[in-house]
Design an enzyme around this catalytic site. Structure first.
Site, mmCIF file in Angstrom:
data_model
loop_
_atom_site.group_PDB
_atom_site.id
_atom_site.type_symbol
_atom_site.label_atom_id
_atom_site.label_comp_id
_atom_site.label_asym_id
_atom_site.label_seq_id
_atom_site.Cartn_x
_atom_site.Cartn_y
_atom_site.Cartn_z
ATOM 1 N N TYR A 194 -36.166 34.347 4.096
ATOM 2 C CA TYR A 194 -35.214 33.237 3.965
ATOM 3 C C TYR A 194 -35.660 32.143 4.923
ATOM 4 O O TYR A 194 -36.811 32.121 5.358
ATOM 5 C CB TYR A 194 -33.825 33.824 4.290
ATOM 6 C CG TYR A 194 -32.640 32.952 3.989
ATOM 7 C CD1 TYR A 194 -32.454 32.397 2.730
ATOM 8 C CD2 TYR A 194 -31.684 32.702 4.982
ATOM 9 C CE1 TYR A 194 -31.353 31.602 2.461
ATOM 10 C CE2 TYR A 194 -30.575 31.925 4.718
ATOM 11 C CZ TYR A 194 -30.418 31.364 3.456
ATOM 12 O OH TYR A 194 -29.343 30.569 3.203
ATOM 13 N N ARG A 247 -33.899 19.206 -4.072
ATOM 14 C CA ARG A 247 -33.600 19.074 -2.628
ATOM 15 C C ARG A 247 -33.739 20.462 -2.016
ATOM 16 O O ARG A 247 -32.755 21.146 -1.796
ATOM 17 C CB ARG A 247 -32.175 18.508 -2.457
ATOM 18 C CG ARG A 247 -31.871 17.955 -1.104
ATOM 19 C CD ARG A 247 -31.626 19.036 -0.033
ATOM 20 N NE ARG A 247 -30.319 19.627 -0.042
ATOM 21 C CZ ARG A 247 -30.087 20.925 0.232
ATOM 22 N NH1 ARG A 247 -31.067 21.763 0.504
ATOM 23 N NH2 ARG A 247 -28.855 21.390 0.209
ATOM 24 N N LYS A 265 -32.392 33.718 -2.104
ATOM 25 C CA LYS A 265 -30.918 33.817 -2.044
ATOM 26 C C LYS A 265 -30.456 35.108 -2.719
ATOM 27 O O LYS A 265 -29.550 35.789 -2.239
ATOM 28 C CB LYS A 265 -30.274 32.618 -2.746
ATOM 29 C CG LYS A 265 -30.467 31.293 -2.019
ATOM 30 C CD LYS A 265 -29.384 31.032 -0.995
ATOM 31 C CE LYS A 265 -29.638 29.730 -0.241
ATOM 32 N NZ LYS A 265 -28.680 29.479 0.838
ATOM 33 N N GLU A 337 -27.920 25.801 -6.420
ATOM 34 C CA GLU A 337 -28.569 25.779 -5.109
ATOM 35 C C GLU A 337 -29.605 24.662 -5.041
ATOM 36 O O GLU A 337 -30.468 24.538 -5.930
ATOM 37 C CB GLU A 337 -29.254 27.137 -4.884
ATOM 38 C CG GLU A 337 -29.741 27.367 -3.474
ATOM 39 C CD GLU A 337 -28.615 27.598 -2.481
ATOM 40 O OE1 GLU A 337 -27.723 28.411 -2.747
ATOM 41 O OE2 GLU A 337 -28.640 26.945 -1.416
ATOM 42 N N ASP A 338 -29.521 23.887 -4.000
ATOM 43 C CA ASP A 338 -30.556 22.895 -3.678
ATOM 44 C C ASP A 338 -30.854 21.904 -4.801
ATOM 45 O O ASP A 338 -32.015 21.544 -5.056
ATOM 46 C CB ASP A 338 -31.829 23.598 -3.163
ATOM 47 C CG ASP A 338 -31.597 24.213 -1.773
ATOM 48 O OD1 ASP A 338 -30.436 24.215 -1.301
ATOM 49 O OD2 ASP A 338 -32.558 24.689 -1.157
ATOM 50 N N ASP A 360 -23.478 26.432 -3.420
ATOM 51 C CA ASP A 360 -23.661 27.014 -2.097
ATOM 52 C C ASP A 360 -23.770 25.937 -1.022
ATOM 53 O O ASP A 360 -23.239 26.088 0.081
ATOM 54 C CB ASP A 360 -24.939 27.854 -2.146
ATOM 55 C CG ASP A 360 -25.135 28.687 -0.919
ATOM 56 O OD1 ASP A 360 -24.131 29.121 -0.341
ATOM 57 O OD2 ASP A 360 -26.299 28.918 -0.544
ATOM 58 N N ASP A 361 -24.474 24.850 -1.331
ATOM 59 C CA ASP A 361 -24.708 23.811 -0.322
ATOM 60 C C ASP A 361 -23.424 23.052 -0.002
ATOM 61 O O ASP A 361 -23.196 22.675 1.142
ATOM 62 C CB ASP A 361 -25.795 22.855 -0.814
ATOM 63 C CG ASP A 361 -27.073 23.610 -1.097
ATOM 64 O OD1 ASP A 361 -27.628 24.191 -0.153
ATOM 65 O OD2 ASP A 361 -27.489 23.666 -2.278
ATOM 66 N N ASN A 502 -32.164 22.620 7.685
ATOM 67 C CA ASN A 502 -33.213 23.616 7.518
ATOM 68 C C ASN A 502 -34.452 22.980 6.912
ATOM 69 O O ASN A 502 -34.345 21.941 6.259
ATOM 70 C CB ASN A 502 -32.723 24.727 6.567
ATOM 71 C CG ASN A 502 -31.560 25.492 7.137
ATOM 72 O OD1 ASN A 502 -31.569 25.872 8.291
ATOM 73 N ND2 ASN A 502 -30.557 25.717 6.321
ATOM 74 N N ASN A 546 -25.247 29.461 8.927
ATOM 75 C CA ASN A 546 -25.947 29.410 7.638
ATOM 76 C C ASN A 546 -25.075 30.034 6.561
ATOM 77 O O ASN A 546 -24.433 31.068 6.794
ATOM 78 C CB ASN A 546 -27.278 30.169 7.742
ATOM 79 C CG ASN A 546 -28.171 29.862 6.565
ATOM 80 O OD1 ASN A 546 -27.862 30.206 5.427
ATOM 81 N ND2 ASN A 546 -29.272 29.190 6.825
#
Ligand SMILES: NC(=O)C1=CN([C@@H]2O[C@H](COP(=O)(O)OP(=O)(O)OC[C@H]3O[C@@H](n4cnc5c(N)ncnc54)[C@H](OP(=O)(O)O)[C@@H]3O)[C@@H](O)[C@H]2O)C=CC1
Ligand SMILES: CC(=O)C(=O)O
Ligand SMILES: [Mg+2]
Length: 646
Positions: A194, A247, A265, A337-338, A360-361, A502, A546
């Site tokens: 991770y 991202r 993840k 995610e992202d 999640d973000d 991160n 996190n």
């Protein structure tokens, strides 16, 4: 690959089917794994294909058996006397062959199947029963010895990416050993699979790519996504983590190479939250990339085009979301995610009322930060509403966290959210977000535009707002300068400083800087881990703020209750459950998060609290509600211990 547990072939013996290297003659087995592989991607519905019925868990299932195209032409024998049954050795480069095999998972294929392989841990009885004699050395070792050996091997690698690759190799070779390793050594291996290492892995994903670990759905698959989902070996999917790679952490647009993130993840869903690995599906949606370096990179694995946007993008996503629901049902959890923020908020809003979706973000990060703040209040005193918050970064993470803090303040004080938001300020790349900027602000920033004169940079904003809590969520590294931290420390006895960005290279400051510049007074946590720091003869340990603390337990809670929608109150429940796991001993060390070494227990508690909220809100479909939700959550968790094979 179809993995069929405890299965018996009913009819259509496979005797008419060519046999691959080391495969046994067809026979009835009641062993661990009858695996029927039909890996002929793209060969749907050709003449010669036929259906085979097999018995799976007492249900007859039809699978398609695919015929090899060049079989008739390939009667020759290559040197060494090995029959070139598939024609793959004799076919010229311009002839097509079909990469197919049908096998019973014993013997050599069993050793090559990561779901069932145990390596040197197969027992003598299993070696006899599953045609493994001679394929393994005589020794039989325990899983514990295997863990010890693998850890020794991994520790020999000094370069983090080599450790990452060793872990990925293990996951592709022996899944249970991979999870056993990760669960038993979570604090040491989390930074490997991770953040931060996964960030570097994504940047170099094209160079290190070996085996597909998830589904790649690109614009080329438009109109065929339902079929593509059927190519994945597992069909009982409970959690999907999907990215479009725009991202990736604070590293920007990595296109298709963002795949490392959903893979990472989901391995945490299993290791930290106990979701079965076979129920997890990593997905990368490839609509191109605007990363010029990648577009020019020979090793890039994605579509070589600039990102599709607008209707083309929306249609692909829409097809994906419909196909997922049609394939796996209403209760499959989809974790976004992202994604870049210009899509993330819209996707969450669009699918939040039709699917079990979670970003999640935006949401996971909010829940973990709120938990840390609830714990931190025990050190600094006061209620949430008595504090003042300043964010650097007003995107998904920043505004997501801010909204959950405002909601919690509102619940605690009874004041409307519009009022509690006034305690929260934000700085973006153009300075403090204020009312005079309203017209030009993206919609998710507008609630945070308060009346104030213009302030162009963070240090001036800190001096003007005098926050008690400073949160970095900009993805821009080294932005909490000495001046910023000193300013925070000048009017706070114990400034709360969270550097969430991160991977480590993007962290707003290091742990050493935070403690040094605040003279050891900061209550500090970071998105990626930092080791302990010695300052003035005292050791300071910082926690890891996190979302990995939250999403595995949250997901488990949603699954065990059969939730059909995610609700903000579930995020608040997860925060409370996590904050309660922070012991006095942790707090004495300045830690506002519990150690990851207890994460499975923590996840079970988070899951129980989330599930209770799902039942309370009437969004549960698994009825009746279990009496003891913690015990129930624990009992549902995947264990990586090997199973005995008949
Ligand atoms: N610890 C954790 O669990 C998590 C950490 N993160 C991390 O948070 C970071 C941001 O993620 P996310 O919110 O999704 O990203 P977004 O792109 O949605 O938001 C980034 C924000 O930061 C602002 N920004 C960028 N550079 C600067 C700068 N130099 N000075 C001031 N503001 C700046 C942007 O401003 P503008 O709008 O003007 O461009 C934008 O408001 C990433 O590094 C990510 O890894 C994310 C989720 C979870
Ligand atoms: C942790 C995480 O989700 C991120 O940095 O994007
Ligand atoms: Mg993320």
């Amino acid at each position: 690959m179809f993995s069929l547990n405890n299965s018996t072939i009913l009819k259509n013996s496979l005797s008419g089917v060519s046999k691959g290297w080391g495969q046994q003659p067809p026979r009835k087995i009641s062993g661990p794994a009858l695996v029927v592989v039909a890996a002929a991607v793209g060969s749907n519905g050709r003449p010669g294909d036929r259906n085979v019925s097999v018995l799976v868990d007492n249900t007859v299932k039809e699978i398609r058996e695919v015929s090899p195209v060049v079989e008739k032409e390939s009667k020759t024998t290559v040197s060494g006397g090995v029959g070139d049954v598939y024609g793959e050795d004799t076919a010229t480069e311009d002839q097509s062959i079909t990469p197919w095999t049908v096998s019973v998972a014993s013997g050599y294929p069993l050793l090559r199947d990561p779901h069932f392989n145990k390596g040197l841990a197969f027992t003598e009885k299993e070696k006899d029963a599953h045609y493994l004699r001679g394929l393994l050395p005589p020794v039989v070792v325990s899983q514990e010895i295997q863990v010890k050996k693998m850890m020794a091997n991994i520790r020999q690698y000094q370069v983090p990416l080599q450790r990452y690759m060793a872990m990925m190799d293990l996951q592709e070779r022996n899944e249970r050993l991979f999870y056993k390793l990760l669960i038993d050594n979570v604090e040491e291996l989390l930074p490997v699979v991770y953040t931060p290492t996964v960030g570097e892995a994504c940047q170099k994903y094209g160079s290190i790519f070996r085996q597909p670990q998830g589904l790649f759905i690109s614009l080329k698959e438009k109109g065929k996504i339902l079929e593509v989902l059927k190519n994945w070996p597992q069909q009982k999917i409970q959690v999907i983590c999907v990215t479009d790679g725009e991202r990736i952490l604070g590293l920007g647009d990595l296109g298709c190479q963002g795949m490392g993130i959903p893979v990472g993840k989901l391995s945490l869903y299993t290791a930290l939250g106990g979701i079965r690995p076979s129920a997890c599906l990593p997905v990368t949606i490839d609509v191109g990339t605007n990363n010029e370096d990648l577009l020019k990179d020979d090793f890039y694995i994605g579509l070589r085009q600039r990102r599709a946007t607008g209707q083309e993008y929306a249609e692909l996503l829409d097809e994906f979301m419909s196909a997922v629901k049609q394939s796996y049902g209403e209760k499959v959890l989809i974790q976004f995610e992202d994604f870049a923020n210009h899509n993330a908020f819209d996707l969450l809003a669009k699918y939040g009322s039709t699917h079990l979706v979670f970003n999640d973000d935006i949401q996971g990060t909010a829940s973990v930060v709120l938990a840390g703040l609830i714990a931190a209040l025990k050190l600094v005193g006061g209620t949430l509403a008595e504090h003042t918050f300043l964010f650097l970064g007003a995107g998904e993470a920043g505004t997501g966290i801010a909204e959950l803090i405002a909601l919690e303040m509102s619940k605690q004080t009874g004041a409307p959210v519009e009022e509690t938001r006034r305690k929260i300020w934000m700085v973006d790349s153009k300075g403090l977000i204020i009312r005079s900027r309203m017209e030009s602000l993206q919609h998710f920033k507008r609630p945070w535009a308060h009346e104030h004169e213009a302030v162009g940079n963070l240090v001036d904003a800190v001096k003007a707002i005098k926050p008690t809590v400073l949160i970095g969520s900009s993805g821009a590294g080294r932005t909490f300068t000495k001046e910023v931290v000193q300013a925070m420390s000048s009017f706070n006895e114990k400034p709360i400083i969270l550097a969430l960005s991160n991977p480590t290279s993007q962290s707003e400051c290091t742990a050493e800087e935070a403690y040094m510049w605040s003279e050891g007074r900061a209550i500090f946590a970071t998105g990626s881990p930092f080791g302990p720091v010695e300052y003035n003869g005292k050791i300071y340990a910082s926690g890891q703020a996190n979302n990995a603390y939250i999403f595995p337990g949250l997901g488990l809670g949603l699954i065990i209750s059969g939730a059909i929608r995610v609700h903000d109150d579930m995020l608040l429940a997860a925060s409370e459950a996590l904050a309660e796991q922070v012991s006095d001993e942790n707090l004495e060390k300045g830690l506002i998060y519990p150690p990851f070494s207890n994460i499975r227990k923590i996840s079970a508690r988070i899951a129980a609290r989330v599930a209770a909220k799902v039942y309370e809100l009437g969004l549960a479909t698994r009825l009746p509600q279990p009496e003891n939700l913690v015990a129930y959550a624990e009992s549902c968790m995947y264990s990586p211990a090997y199973r005995s094979y008949r």
